[in-house]
Write an enzyme that holds these catalytic residues in place. Structure first.
Site, PDB file in Angstrom:
ATOM      1  N   GLY A   1      56.848  71.114  63.011  1.00  0.00           N
ATOM      2  CA  GLY A   1      56.388  71.825  64.209  1.00  0.00           C
ATOM      3  C   GLY A   1      55.967  73.231  63.843  1.00  0.00           C
ATOM      4  O   GLY A   1      54.802  73.492  63.539  1.00  0.00           O
TER       5      GLY A   1
ATOM      6  N   GLY B   1      44.030  80.125  70.456  1.00  0.00           N
ATOM      7  CA  GLY B   1      45.078  79.839  71.443  1.00  0.00           C
ATOM      8  C   GLY B   1      46.016  81.026  71.626  1.00  0.00           C
ATOM      9  O   GLY B   1      46.409  81.350  72.740  1.00  0.00           O
TER      10      GLY B   1
ATOM     11  N   GLU C   1      54.398  67.166  64.365  1.00  0.00           N
ATOM     12  CA  GLU C   1      55.068  65.890  64.061  1.00  0.00           C
ATOM     13  C   GLU C   1      56.567  66.039  64.343  1.00  0.00           C
ATOM     14  O   GLU C   1      57.065  67.171  64.460  1.00  0.00           O
ATOM     15  CB  GLU C   1      54.854  65.537  62.584  1.00  0.00           C
ATOM     16  CG  GLU C   1      53.386  65.366  62.245  1.00  0.00           C
ATOM     17  CD  GLU C   1      53.160  64.986  60.790  1.00  0.00           C
ATOM     18  OE1 GLU C   1      54.148  64.834  60.039  1.00  0.00           O
ATOM     19  OE2 GLU C   1      51.987  64.838  60.423  1.00  0.00           O
TER      20      GLU C   1
ATOM     21  N   GLU D   1      52.566  76.668  69.786  1.00  0.00           N
ATOM     22  CA  GLU D   1      51.466  77.268  69.015  1.00  0.00           C
ATOM     23  C   GLU D   1      51.953  78.468  68.193  1.00  0.00           C
ATOM     24  O   GLU D   1      51.284  79.503  68.122  1.00  0.00           O
ATOM     25  CB  GLU D   1      50.296  77.649  69.930  1.00  0.00           C
ATOM     26  CG  GLU D   1      49.658  76.416  70.549  1.00  0.00           C
ATOM     27  CD  GLU D   1      48.420  76.701  71.369  1.00  0.00           C
ATOM     28  OE1 GLU D   1      47.720  77.671  71.077  1.00  0.00           O
ATOM     29  OE2 GLU D   1      48.168  75.927  72.303  1.00  0.00           O
TER      30      GLU D   1
HETATM   31  C1  LIG Z   1      54.177  71.377  76.382  1.00  0.00           C
HETATM   32  C2  LIG Z   1      53.848  71.320  74.943  1.00  0.00           C
HETATM   33  C3  LIG Z   1      52.563  71.022  74.538  1.00  0.00           C
HETATM   34  C4  LIG Z   1      52.260  70.925  73.182  1.00  0.00           C
HETATM   35  N1  LIG Z   1      50.992  70.550  72.820  1.00  0.00           N
HETATM   36  C5  LIG Z   1      50.721  70.330  71.514  1.00  0.00           C
HETATM   37  C6  LIG Z   1      49.445  69.776  71.140  1.00  0.00           C
HETATM   38  O1  LIG Z   1      48.560  69.522  71.971  1.00  0.00           O
HETATM   39  N2  LIG Z   1      49.228  69.529  69.821  1.00  0.00           N
HETATM   40  C7  LIG Z   1      50.164  69.789  68.857  1.00  0.00           C
HETATM   41  O2  LIG Z   1      49.897  69.545  67.689  1.00  0.00           O
HETATM   42  N3  LIG Z   1      51.387  70.309  69.192  1.00  0.00           N
HETATM   43  C8  LIG Z   1      51.688  70.570  70.482  1.00  0.00           C
HETATM   44  N4  LIG Z   1      52.928  71.053  70.852  1.00  0.00           N
HETATM   45  C9  LIG Z   1      53.927  71.283  69.816  1.00  0.00           C
HETATM   46  C10 LIG Z   1      54.305  72.735  69.616  1.00  0.00           C
HETATM   47  O3  LIG Z   1      53.236  73.522  69.161  1.00  0.00           O
HETATM   48  C11 LIG Z   1      55.502  72.752  68.635  1.00  0.00           C
HETATM   49  O4  LIG Z   1      56.584  72.137  69.323  1.00  0.00           O
HETATM   50  C12 LIG Z   1      55.850  74.135  68.185  1.00  0.00           C
HETATM   51  O5  LIG Z   1      54.951  74.513  67.156  1.00  0.00           O
HETATM   52  C13 LIG Z   1      57.280  74.249  67.667  1.00  0.00           C
HETATM   53  O6  LIG Z   1      57.584  73.212  66.794  1.00  0.00           O
HETATM   54  P1  LIG Z   1      59.053  72.499  66.899  1.00  0.00           P
HETATM   55  O7  LIG Z   1      59.288  72.194  68.332  1.00  0.00           O
HETATM   56  O8  LIG Z   1      59.095  71.382  65.941  1.00  0.00           O
HETATM   57  O9  LIG Z   1      60.052  73.628  66.459  1.00  0.00           O
HETATM   58  P2  LIG Z   1      60.770  73.803  65.025  1.00  0.00           P
HETATM   59  O10 LIG Z   1      59.749  73.827  63.945  1.00  0.00           O
HETATM   60  O11 LIG Z   1      61.860  72.802  64.923  1.00  0.00           O
HETATM   61  O12 LIG Z   1      61.412  75.236  65.208  1.00  0.00           O
HETATM   62  C14 LIG Z   1      62.500  75.416  66.144  1.00  0.00           C
HETATM   63  C15 LIG Z   1      62.795  76.887  66.302  1.00  0.00           C
HETATM   64  O13 LIG Z   1      63.238  77.397  65.055  1.00  0.00           O
HETATM   65  C16 LIG Z   1      62.866  78.746  64.904  1.00  0.00           C
HETATM   66  N5  LIG Z   1      62.154  78.877  63.623  1.00  0.00           N
HETATM   67  C17 LIG Z   1      61.345  77.981  63.018  1.00  0.00           C
HETATM   68  N6  LIG Z   1      60.879  78.447  61.841  1.00  0.00           N
HETATM   69  C18 LIG Z   1      61.436  79.679  61.676  1.00  0.00           C
HETATM   70  C19 LIG Z   1      61.361  80.690  60.671  1.00  0.00           C
HETATM   71  N7  LIG Z   1      60.592  80.549  59.576  1.00  0.00           N
HETATM   72  N8  LIG Z   1      62.071  81.841  60.837  1.00  0.00           N
HETATM   73  C20 LIG Z   1      62.832  82.015  61.948  1.00  0.00           C
HETATM   74  N9  LIG Z   1      62.938  81.107  62.936  1.00  0.00           N
HETATM   75  C21 LIG Z   1      62.254  79.955  62.819  1.00  0.00           C
HETATM   76  C22 LIG Z   1      61.985  79.105  66.119  1.00  0.00           C
HETATM   77  O14 LIG Z   1      62.789  79.779  67.068  1.00  0.00           O
HETATM   78  C23 LIG Z   1      61.577  77.748  66.663  1.00  0.00           C
HETATM   79  O15 LIG Z   1      61.355  77.777  68.074  1.00  0.00           O
HETATM   80  C24 LIG Z   1      53.261  71.172  72.202  1.00  0.00           C
HETATM   81  C25 LIG Z   1      54.566  71.488  72.615  1.00  0.00           C
HETATM   82  C26 LIG Z   1      54.865  71.552  73.963  1.00  0.00           C
HETATM   83  C27 LIG Z   1      56.276  71.863  74.394  1.00  0.00           C
END
Ligand SMILES: Cc1cc2nc3c(=O)[nH]c(=O)nc-3n(C[C@H](O)[C@H](O)[C@H](O)COP(=O)(O)OP(=O)(O)OC[C@H]3O[C@@H](n4cnc5c(N)ncnc54)[C@H](O)[C@@H]3O)c2cc1C
Length: 385
Positions: free
Chosen positions: A134, A244, A130, A366
């Site tokens: 993420g 995955g 969402e 993922e």
């Molecule tokens: C091409 C693509 C396809 C996708 N397909 C799907 C799909 O089919 N279904 C679905 O549900 N989702 C999908 N996603 C979503 C994807 O899995 C999420 O974007 C991913 O889990 C990261 O979430 P976010 O972008 O909100 O990052 P955020 O949660 O905002 O995190 C940002 C960054 O913060 C850091 N971070 C976060 N938490 C911590 C922590 N506890 N400690 C240290 N560092 C941290 C990490 O470096 C992370 O990269 C897809 C994304 C892309 C780009």
């Protein structure tokens, strides 16, 4: 202790390798990097794969598949990843991909969703992420509330792969915010043509794919579309992500890195600078050796984790290790491969630049690698008396 793949998997591996070398590598650079293989290219390849018995390899036999499991899927996935002909996500060469969440479907759900999916008549997407949830899916706010004889779902899902092609979505939503952590979320099958489901916008990425934002606005879902028990959604979603991590973020990067190593060795042999082939320079040899060492370690990690998954053993921590190591390893190997190729490595004549862009994503999607490390360390510390 047995380190060799079983004979049937070795045969499968050799068959797929030969198929990839003969049918896919020769045409790979003529196929644009896209989210999906065009039907006119994919369908004849699928027909050949079917003829060779390479169809629904990892789908359980009770659902009409070969039932070979995750290790087989990883062995095949590595071989297929050696070519850039197919997308690294949404690769349907060996039939529709069945997410482990859908294995939990009851017979009625199978009739409506799973069997049509396996026959290629319906397509699915997985909606967990969402705008504000993420890396931490437990903070999702999409709500499913009981209304009458079913549920009403309201919320926004973001970055949903192939949502625009899907007939139905597997949607995770909060059913009981007061329930203990891990039991608040449930999993629903939602037809994409249900009133209130809206594709809001796509998000084109550097990888060539463009996942979608999907709005669920008072979407009515019948009771029978709840998958598994109420409150089991988070665990089901994690199961999907475990597979995955081991396949898409483990075996696939191993295959890509393996081919990048092959390309860098071939080029280092023929490219002469300052009177000698690059292959004779120690700086280049070290890049080749380091890549081979890392690929070897990564492959062993993938095989062991997939094997344990197939035995029904706990693979949670190992899957974090696989994800972190393989997703970072492939970025290092591709970087070296491009470096050895010089400017030609940056061009679209070779698959390296495409993979370099694509593989950057798997350190985030993922399960970001930081989150994997954090969870792993937390579990290790908890387990130490
Ligand atoms: C091409 C693509 C396809 C996708 N397909 C799907 C799909 O089919 N279904 C679905 O549900 N989702 C999908 N996603 C979503 C994807 O899995 C999420 O974007 C991913 O889990 C990261 O979430 P976010 O972008 O909100 O990052 P955020 O949660 O905002 O995190 C940002 C960054 O913060 C850091 N971070 C976060 N938490 C911590 C922590 N506890 N400690 C240290 N560092 C941290 C990490 O470096 C992370 O990269 C897809 C994304 C892309 C780009």
């Amino acid at each position: 202790m047995e380190f060799e793949l079983p004979e049937d998997l070795k045969l499968l591996q050799a068959t797929v390798r030969e198929f990839v070398e003969r049918e896919l590598i020769p045409i790979e650079m003529t196929i644009p990097a896209a989210e999906e293989t065009p039907a006119e290219i994919l369908e004849p390849l699928q027909a050949k794969a079917r003829e060779m018995g390479l169809w629904l390899i990892d789908v359980p036999e009770e659902l009409g598949g070969a039932g070979l499991g995750l290790l087989a899927r990883c062995v095949v996935g590595e071989e297929v990843a050696r070519t850039a002909a197919l997308p690294f996500r949404g690769n349907f060469l060996f039939g529709p991909q069945l997410s482990p969440v859908l294995l939990e479907c009851d017979e009625r759900q199978r009739e409506t969703y799973v069997y049509p999916l396996l026959r290629g008549e319906k397509r699915a997407c997985f909606a967990q992420t969402e705008p504000d949830a993420g890396a931490d899916p437990s903070s999702m706010t999409t709500r499913a509330e009981r209304t009458g004889d079913g549920w009403t779902i309201t919320g926004v899902k973001r970055f949903i792969t192939l949502a625009h092609r899907a007939d139905f979505a597997t949607v995770l939503a909060v059913t009981d915010p007061e329930a203990p952590r891990g039991h608040q979320i449930s999993c629903f099958l939602v037809d994409m043509d249900t009133p209130g489901v809206r594709l809001e916008r796509s998000w084109p990425t550097m990888m060539g794919d463009a996942p979608w934002e999907v709005v669920f606005d008072d979407v009515r879902v019948p009771e029978e579309n709840l998958v598994g028990e109420q409150g089991a959604g988070f665990a089901l979603g994690q199961r999907f992500l475990t597979v995955g991590r081991v396949h898409g973020h483990g075996a696939v990067p191993v295959g890509i890195a393996q081919r990048a190593l092959e390309l860098m060795m071939d080029y280092a042999r023929v490219r002469v600078t300052f009177g000698a082939p690059l292959a004779e320079r120690q700086a280049v040899q070290f890049m080749i050796a380091d890549s081979a060492i890392e690929i070897h370690a990564a492959r062993l990690m993938v095989h062991r984790c997939a094997w344990r998954y197939d035995q029904g053993l706990d693979t949670r921590d190992e899957s974090y290790m696989v994800k972190v190591y393989c997703s970072e390893m492939v970025n290092r190997v591709l970087d070296r491969a491009i470096q050895i190729h010089g400017s030609i490595g940056l061009t679209t004549d070779l698959p390296l630049e495409r993979w370099f862009r694509q593989m950057r994503s798997i350190r985030i999607t993922e399960g970001a690698t930081e989150v994997m490390r954090w969870r792993l360390a937390r579990n290790l510390l908890r387990a130490r008396p």
